[in-house]
Design a protein around this motif. Structure first.
Motif, PDB file in Angstrom:
ATOM      1  N   GLN A  98     -34.755   1.012  -5.474  1.00 16.53           N
ATOM      2  CA  GLN A  98     -34.274   0.284  -6.592  1.00 16.53           C
ATOM      3  C   GLN A  98     -34.567  -0.044  -6.917  1.00 16.53           C
ATOM      4  O   GLN A  98     -34.778   0.177  -8.897  1.00 16.53           O
ATOM      5  CB  GLN A  98     -33.577  -0.980  -5.079  1.00 16.53           C
ATOM      6  CG  GLN A  98     -32.543  -0.002  -4.543  1.00 16.53           C
ATOM      7  CD  GLN A  98     -31.790  -1.130  -3.521  1.00 16.53           C
ATOM      8  OE1 GLN A  98     -31.552  -2.024  -3.354  1.00 16.53           O
ATOM      9  NE2 GLN A  98     -31.258  -0.393  -2.034  1.00 16.53           N
ATOM     10  N   CYS A  99     -35.914  -1.404  -7.372  1.00  5.82           N
ATOM     11  CA  CYS A  99     -36.104  -1.653  -8.280  1.00  5.82           C
ATOM     12  C   CYS A  99     -37.540  -1.319  -8.426  1.00  5.82           C
ATOM     13  O   CYS A  99     -37.782  -1.340 -10.330  1.00  5.82           O
ATOM     14  CB  CYS A  99     -36.756  -3.722  -8.040  1.00  5.82           C
ATOM     15  SG  CYS A  99     -38.473  -3.669  -7.569  1.00  5.82           S
ATOM     16  N   GLY A 100     -38.239  -0.152  -8.211  1.00  8.74           N
ATOM     17  CA  GLY A 100     -39.045   0.866  -8.966  1.00  8.74           C
ATOM     18  C   GLY A 100     -40.252  -0.226  -8.760  1.00  8.74           C
ATOM     19  O   GLY A 100     -41.061   1.245  -8.839  1.00  8.74           O
ATOM     20  N   TYR A 101     -40.565  -1.230  -7.932  1.00  8.21           N
ATOM     21  CA  TYR A 101     -41.806  -1.533  -8.073  1.00  8.21           C
ATOM     22  C   TYR A 101     -42.895  -0.914  -7.536  1.00  8.21           C
ATOM     23  O   TYR A 101     -43.558  -1.012  -7.610  1.00  8.21           O
ATOM     24  CB  TYR A 101     -42.108  -3.083  -7.992  1.00  8.21           C
ATOM     25  CG  TYR A 101     -42.617  -4.135  -9.215  1.00  8.21           C
ATOM     26  CD1 TYR A 101     -42.459  -4.535 -10.140  1.00  8.21           C
ATOM     27  CD2 TYR A 101     -44.104  -4.773  -7.509  1.00  8.21           C
ATOM     28  CE1 TYR A 101     -44.281  -5.230 -10.314  1.00  8.21           C
ATOM     29  CE2 TYR A 101     -45.503  -5.153  -8.529  1.00  8.21           C
ATOM     30  CZ  TYR A 101     -45.330  -5.424  -9.832  1.00  8.21           C
ATOM     31  OH  TYR A 101     -46.298  -5.963 -10.534  1.00  8.21           O
ATOM     32  N   CYS A 102     -42.190  -0.749  -5.956  1.00  7.93           N
ATOM     33  CA  CYS A 102     -43.374  -0.226  -5.069  1.00  7.93           C
ATOM     34  C   CYS A 102     -43.513   1.632  -4.991  1.00  7.93           C
ATOM     35  O   CYS A 102     -44.318   1.817  -4.294  1.00  7.93           O
ATOM     36  CB  CYS A 102     -42.735  -1.150  -3.459  1.00  7.93           C
ATOM     37  SG  CYS A 102     -41.104   0.030  -3.194  1.00  7.93           S
ATOM     38  N   THR A 103     -42.220   1.597  -5.570  1.00 13.49           N
ATOM     39  CA  THR A 103     -42.393   3.572  -6.199  1.00 13.49           C
ATOM     40  C   THR A 103     -43.839   4.671  -6.508  1.00 13.49           C
ATOM     41  O   THR A 103     -44.065   4.676  -5.583  1.00 13.49           O
ATOM     42  CB  THR A 103     -41.260   3.495  -6.930  1.00 13.49           C
ATOM     43  OG1 THR A 103     -40.321   3.307  -6.756  1.00 13.49           O
ATOM     44  CG2 THR A 103     -40.858   5.135  -7.316  1.00 13.49           C
ATOM     45  N   PRO A 104     -44.392   3.506  -7.336  1.00 13.93           N
ATOM     46  CA  PRO A 104     -45.506   4.076  -7.877  1.00 13.93           C
ATOM     47  C   PRO A 104     -46.954   4.363  -6.299  1.00 13.93           C
ATOM     48  O   PRO A 104     -47.334   5.120  -5.863  1.00 13.93           O
ATOM     49  CB  PRO A 104     -46.183   3.632  -8.948  1.00 13.93           C
ATOM     50  CG  PRO A 104     -45.451   3.134  -9.565  1.00 13.93           C
ATOM     51  CD  PRO A 104     -43.996   2.632  -8.067  1.00 13.93           C
ATOM     52  N   GLY A 105     -46.197   3.417  -6.224  1.00 12.21           N
ATOM     53  CA  GLY A 105     -47.685   3.580  -4.278  1.00 12.21           C
ATOM     54  C   GLY A 105     -46.935   4.228  -2.828  1.00 12.21           C
ATOM     55  O   GLY A 105     -47.632   4.980  -2.295  1.00 12.21           O
ATOM     56  N   CYS A 134     -41.568  -2.569   0.806  1.00  9.02           N
ATOM     57  CA  CYS A 134     -40.474  -2.881  -0.024  1.00  9.02           C
ATOM     58  C   CYS A 134     -39.617  -3.347  -0.215  1.00  9.02           C
ATOM     59  O   CYS A 134     -39.074  -3.771   1.214  1.00  9.02           O
ATOM     60  CB  CYS A 134     -40.105  -1.307  -0.406  1.00  9.02           C
ATOM     61  SG  CYS A 134     -38.542  -1.523  -1.363  1.00  9.02           S
ATOM     62  N   ARG A 135     -39.130  -4.398  -0.417  1.00  9.02           N
ATOM     63  CA  ARG A 135     -38.264  -5.549  -0.284  1.00  9.02           C
ATOM     64  C   ARG A 135     -36.780  -5.492  -0.890  1.00  9.02           C
ATOM     65  O   ARG A 135     -36.589  -5.975  -0.823  1.00  9.02           O
ATOM     66  CB  ARG A 135     -38.900  -6.761  -2.272  1.00  9.02           C
ATOM     67  CG  ARG A 135     -40.610  -7.143  -1.198  1.00  9.02           C
ATOM     68  CD  ARG A 135     -40.572  -8.658  -1.455  1.00  9.02           C
ATOM     69  NE  ARG A 135     -41.694  -8.514  -1.026  1.00  9.02           N
ATOM     70  CZ  ARG A 135     -43.272  -9.164  -1.666  1.00  9.02           C
ATOM     71  NH1 ARG A 135     -43.629  -7.227  -2.561  1.00  9.02           N
ATOM     72  NH2 ARG A 135     -44.271  -8.921  -0.744  1.00  9.02           N
ATOM     73  N   CYS A 136     -36.706  -4.194  -1.649  1.00 13.85           N
ATOM     74  CA  CYS A 136     -35.581  -3.993  -2.109  1.00 13.85           C
ATOM     75  C   CYS A 136     -34.268  -2.843  -0.739  1.00 13.85           C
ATOM     76  O   CYS A 136     -33.262  -2.652  -0.824  1.00 13.85           O
ATOM     77  CB  CYS A 136     -35.462  -3.422  -3.567  1.00 13.85           C
ATOM     78  SG  CYS A 136     -35.669  -4.441  -4.753  1.00 13.85           S
ATOM     79  N   THR A 137     -35.027  -2.291  -0.433  1.00 14.96           N
ATOM     80  CA  THR A 137     -34.360  -0.953   0.448  1.00 14.96           C
ATOM     81  C   THR A 137     -35.020  -0.964   1.710  1.00 14.96           C
ATOM     82  O   THR A 137     -35.413  -1.898   2.621  1.00 14.96           O
ATOM     83  CB  THR A 137     -35.215   0.493   0.306  1.00 14.96           C
ATOM     84  OG1 THR A 137     -36.379   0.662   0.489  1.00 14.96           O
ATOM     85  CG2 THR A 137     -34.842   0.215  -0.970  1.00 14.96           C
TER      86      THR A 137
END
Length: 159
Positions: A98-105, A134-137
């Motif tokens: 969603q926001c993508g912040y956690c995606t790389p990790g 992940c705080r979004c999903t």
């Protein structure tokens, strides 16, 4: 200052660093590799996960001087010849962000899982990603993306 030599995403860097400099800050501030986000700075969230000599580490818990002579792969180093890594494709196609912040990790941790277990069950994916928040999903699409990448035939998921 301490002199280090480290290979990051296939390129060797020789640098002078302060002994207290964290790897995540070295990657972002010195090398400009901003694909590795700074999350919590306490190794709780996993957003800054990278590959260090074949093992995933949270780069906010590793000093840059500790990687002297090592090889680091970041999320930016996964794509080859302009082609996304199968996990990157699966995350995009399955809307696993969603926001993508956690995606790389998440992708780096999933890559580690698929190296060891190329055909994981959903429960095994969830367990492997426990150290990444992940705080979004609700994580469902993330799990689906990892399972889709594991089923990618004819492609190497964990080079």
């Amino acid at each position: 200052m301490t002199r280090i030599s480290v290979k990051v995403d296939g390129t060797t860097y020789e640098d002078e660093v302060e002994p207290r400099l964290l790897l995540v800050h070295y990657l972002r501030d010195r090398l400009g590799l901003t694909g590795t986000p700074i999350g919590c700075d306490t190794s709780n969230c996993g957003a800054c996960t990278v590959d260090l000599d074949g093992e995933t580490v949270k780069s906010c818990s590793v000093l840059a001087v500790q990687v002297d002579g090592s090889e680091v792969t970041t999320i930016q180093g996964l794509a080859r010849d302009g082609e996304w890594h199968p996990l990157q494709k699966a995350f995009h196609e399955r809307h696993a962000l969603q926001c993508g912040y956690c995606t790389p990790g998440m992708i780096m941790a999933a890559r580690d899982l698929l190296r060891e277990n190329p055909d994981p069950a959903p429960r095994e994916v969830r367990e492997a990603l426990e150290g990444n928040l992940c705080r979004c999903t609700g994580y469902q699409n993330i799990v689906r993306a990892v399972l889709a990448a594991s089923a990618t035939s004819g492609q190497e998921v964990a080079p």
